[in-house]
Scaffold this active site. Sequence first.
Site, PDB file in Angstrom:
ATOM      1  CE1 TYR A  92      24.223  45.031  43.996  1.00  0.00           C
ATOM      2  CE2 TYR A  92      23.610  45.460  46.276  1.00  0.00           C
ATOM      3  CZ  TYR A  92      24.469  44.897  45.351  1.00  0.00           C
ATOM      4  OH  TYR A  92      25.579  44.203  45.777  1.00  0.00           O
ATOM      5  CG  ASN A 130      30.216  41.380  33.463  1.00  0.00           C
ATOM      6  OD1 ASN A 130      31.052  41.493  34.360  1.00  0.00           O
ATOM      7  ND2 ASN A 130      30.534  41.452  32.184  1.00  0.00           N
ATOM      8  CG  HIS A 147      29.271  36.773  40.169  1.00  0.00           C
ATOM      9  ND1 HIS A 147      30.443  37.435  39.846  1.00  0.00           N
ATOM     10  CD2 HIS A 147      29.651  35.596  40.744  1.00  0.00           C
ATOM     11  CE1 HIS A 147      31.478  36.686  40.198  1.00  0.00           C
ATOM     12  NE2 HIS A 147      31.026  35.574  40.745  1.00  0.00           N
ATOM     13  CG  LEU A 241      43.017  47.205  29.352  1.00  0.00           C
ATOM     14  CD1 LEU A 241      42.820  47.708  27.923  1.00  0.00           C
ATOM     15  CD2 LEU A 241      42.321  48.137  30.345  1.00  0.00           C
ATOM     16  CD  GLU A 242      46.117  45.644  33.674  1.00  0.00           C
ATOM     17  OE1 GLU A 242      45.716  45.551  34.848  1.00  0.00           O
ATOM     18  OE2 GLU A 242      46.782  46.603  33.235  1.00  0.00           O
ATOM     19  CB  ALA A 258      36.696  44.086  25.652  1.00  0.00           C
TER      20      ALA A 258
END
Length: 273
Positions: A92, A130, A147, A241-242, A258
């Site tokens: 991290y 994120n 998160h 994106l998909e 995006a």
Amino acid sequence: MLSRRGHRLSRFRKNKRRLRERLRQRIFFRDKVVPEAMEKPRVLVLTGAGISAESGIRTFRAADGLWEEHRVEDVATPEGFDRDPELVQAFYNARRRQLQQPEIQPNAAHLALAKLQDALGDRFLLVTQNIDNLHERAGNTNVIHMHGELLKVRCSQSGQVLDWTGDVTPEDKCHCCQFPAPLRPHVVWFGEMPLGMDEIYMALSMADVFIAIGTSGHVYPAAGFVHEAKLHGAHTVELNLEPSQVGNEFAEKYYGPASQVVPEFVEKLLEGL
């Protein structure tokens, strides 16, 4: 026997009246006196790794299930931290240093969401999976990091959260406790409950529009948000994106980078206000 999701929804619904009163203090839920403000929709946006990828933030997990050549079990679980805190802190620390490099900047998608918040004001809420701070750097202020946040650490004993921009070593201790305890990344690991879930479910029950951006649809509970929003009558939109794993749940869908599809959709939405 109830599933984890079933227990979570049951607990949420039992506390709904109390939560509704408390959450009205958050700007997303507060009614406005100005009549025209009441006409604006409540918009709840969920973002995932896809919105930050164009800013240079790597999504960590590769096709083989490894995160930066580490097993997920070693760097993203409480058990991994107990076994080798030095390895986890180093992992991290590298992510934290990367996030603060000058080339890592909010992209057009982040900026478009800040513009949407400016237009909707109290009726906008952003929930992100994120752990970066690109939404805040773009100008968003009403953000739930379900998160956790990379630029924060947490006391492993008291749970107190501290801002932290430098490296963390095993020797760093939290002095908010009677007995100094080790610091850990303020990140939700596998096997841990995401943050802010009661607030998020309440927001889903009140949203007029739910928009998911850059999400895979693999990870629950976030993958189930579209279904929850639909149950309460929200219009649902996927910008990705998909197609995601839950793409067929959305009423409206736009696919592409995006930085392209998010600004285009935001402009379309703003024109209709």
